[in-house]
Design a protein around this motif. Structure first.
Motif, PDB file in Angstrom:
ATOM      1  N   ARG A 258       0.992  -1.226  -0.105  1.00 19.61           N
ATOM      2  CA  ARG A 258       0.073   0.136  -0.017  1.00 19.61           C
ATOM      3  C   ARG A 258       1.083   1.113  -0.052  1.00 19.61           C
ATOM      4  O   ARG A 258       0.334   2.252  -0.687  1.00 19.61           O
ATOM      5  N   MET A 299      -3.101   9.271  11.161  1.00 22.13           N
ATOM      6  CA  MET A 299      -3.245   7.953  11.291  1.00 22.13           C
ATOM      7  C   MET A 299      -3.432   7.579  12.656  1.00 22.13           C
ATOM      8  O   MET A 299      -4.371   6.545  12.777  1.00 22.13           O
ATOM      9  N   ASP A 353      -5.943  -0.352   8.466  1.00 21.82           N
ATOM     10  CA  ASP A 353      -6.710  -0.081   7.018  1.00 21.82           C
ATOM     11  C   ASP A 353      -7.535   1.144   7.198  1.00 21.82           C
ATOM     12  O   ASP A 353      -7.212   2.141   6.448  1.00 21.82           O
ATOM     13  N   ARG A 354      -8.118   1.151   8.211  1.00 24.91           N
ATOM     14  CA  ARG A 354      -9.026   2.256   8.640  1.00 24.91           C
ATOM     15  C   ARG A 354      -8.372   3.570   9.041  1.00 24.91           C
ATOM     16  O   ARG A 354      -8.747   4.458   8.412  1.00 24.91           O
ATOM     17  N   LEU A 356      -5.178   4.200   7.987  1.00 18.73           N
ATOM     18  CA  LEU A 356      -4.658   4.889   6.805  1.00 18.73           C
ATOM     19  C   LEU A 356      -5.420   5.635   5.814  1.00 18.73           C
ATOM     20  O   LEU A 356      -5.309   6.591   5.275  1.00 18.73           O
ATOM     21  N   THR A 357      -6.627   4.972   5.586  1.00 20.51           N
ATOM     22  CA  THR A 357      -7.844   5.615   4.770  1.00 20.51           C
ATOM     23  C   THR A 357      -7.800   6.942   5.398  1.00 20.51           C
ATOM     24  O   THR A 357      -8.305   7.886   4.696  1.00 20.51           O
ATOM     25  N   ARG A 358      -8.370   7.147   6.733  1.00 21.62           N
ATOM     26  CA  ARG A 358      -8.859   8.155   7.516  1.00 21.62           C
ATOM     27  C   ARG A 358      -7.648   9.229   7.191  1.00 21.62           C
ATOM     28  O   ARG A 358      -8.081  10.435   6.974  1.00 21.62           O
ATOM     29  N   GLY A 360      -5.634   9.509   4.518  1.00 22.44           N
ATOM     30  CA  GLY A 360      -5.636   9.601   3.174  1.00 22.44           C
ATOM     31  C   GLY A 360      -4.496   9.214   2.511  1.00 22.44           C
ATOM     32  O   GLY A 360      -3.968   9.568   1.570  1.00 22.44           O
TER      33      GLY A 360
END
Length: 361
Positions: A258, A299, A353-354, A356-358, A360
């Motif tokens: 990722r 993060m 995962d959550r 990192l998505t938060r 960006g």
């Protein structure tokens, strides 16, 4: 004999006449001993320390001396084996701070950058000790123990290895040519985030006596309850480290897919890490070199299963932006260190995962 047995087997050896322990040692709380007993005073020795020392010494293949903290063990090493000592700066922040503090007071104790190590080894004075940490904390760089030991011994010096992150489950520096092994027992050895302790192991009895003298004279002793908890932690060391390392390997590979080369993990060093190599597996720590403190903090704010806290090596997973400390002057402000615990790998990945998505990412 150590090399012919697994760690798990060593931890389950039956009692015998030459061992100080059965399944568990008793906790000896004596500070005073009567005349004619095994010791004169509690600062000299303690049977609970000796049980812990006997077990970790057998795991590492030497004789151990336990201390009240990893910092105390490092202090004793530099004081006993100095004053000619080189400390490689790619190491735990506390080790660097200690080397600077001692170096300002004892000429000959020097903190050196890894890029300058070759030049320093070329002119190494006989009797000098070189202290490395592998894998290093928090950059997770691996250093070739056997190669460095050979080169240092050719100059008449000694190699000391801080092996806290690898533990004897994954790496045994004495069998690779190192002279001394240092651990913060507060981390994986005790394994439950409830102990401060340290230990130093060497195969040369003169070295052991010298660091033991520093412990006795300075009073840098480990408490008997803490020694007992360290002993108890060793009983599950193999299963904890193997489980955490397997989980960390999976997480590190997914994170690299990722985030690319911003992910640091000892398991990515195929030359030194892997079955049959210096370190048999990657270990339980992963580092992310994110672009900024703001990105790293975003993060961390998104994590719920990884606890935002310092330290490492416990059963719970921890995450921390190491650059928040003024003393971490060798890393970027966005470096996040992950200490992987014993939770389910998919639960941990979902949390990362959550987060990192938060952020960006």
């Amino acid at each position: 004999m150590v090399e012919r047995r697994s760690i798990a087997t060593l931890l389950q050896l039956p009692p015998s006449e030459d061992r100080l322990f059965g399944p568990n040692p008793s906790v000896s709380l004596n500070a005073t001993y009567y005349e004619g007993q095994r010791s004169a005073y509690g600062r000299h020795t303690n049977p609970t320390w000796e049980a812990f020392e006997a077990l970790i010494g057998e795991l590492e293949g030497g004789t151990a001396v336990a201390f009240g903290s990893g910092a105390a063990a490092t202090f004793a090493l530099l004081l006993a084996l100095g004053p000619r000592a080189l400390v490689v700066a790619d190491s735990y922040m506390g080790t660097r701070q200690l080397a600077r503090w001692l170096g300002a007071r004892i000429p000959g104790i020097e903190l050196v950058e890894p890029s300058d190590l070759d030049a320093h080894l070329d002119r190494l004075a006989p009797g000098s000790v070189v202290l490395i940490e592998t894998p290093s904390n928090p950059l997770l760089v691996t250093y070739p123990i056997a190669t460095l030991a050979k080169r240092i011994h050719e100059r008449g010096g000694l190699l000391a290895v801080d092996s806290t992150l690898a533990t004897p489950v994954l790496q045994r520096p004495l069998t690779l040519g190192a002279d001394v092994v240092v651990h913060s027992a507060s981390k994986f050895l005790s394994g439950h985030s409830d102990v401060l302790g340290g230990v130093l192991v060497a195969s040369d009895e003169d070295l052991v006596a010298r660091v033991g003298e520093v412990r006795e004279l300075t009073g840098a002793i480990i408490g008997p309850v803490e020694a007992y908890l360290c002993f108890r932690g060793l009983r599950t060391l193999a299963v904890r480290v193997e489980r955490a390392s397997a989980t960390a390997t999976t997480l590190a590979m997914r994170l690299r897919d990722r985030l690319g080369d911003t992910v640091r993990y000892p398991g990515f060093d195929s030359e030194l890490v892997g079955p049959g190599r210096q370190q048999s597996a990657g270990g339980a720590l992963v580092a992310l070199e994110l672009e900024s403190a703001q990105q790293a903090d975003a993060m961390l704010d998104g994590l719920s299963l990884f606890h935002h806290a310092t330290s490492l090596g416990g059963v719970e997973s921890l995450a921390e932006r190491r650059g928040r400390y003024p003393g971490e002057d060798r890393i970027g402000e966005g470096l996040v260190r992950l200490s992987v615990g014993l939770e389910d790998v998919e639960d941990l990945w979902g949390d990362l995962d959550r987060a990192l998505t938060r952020a960006g990412l």
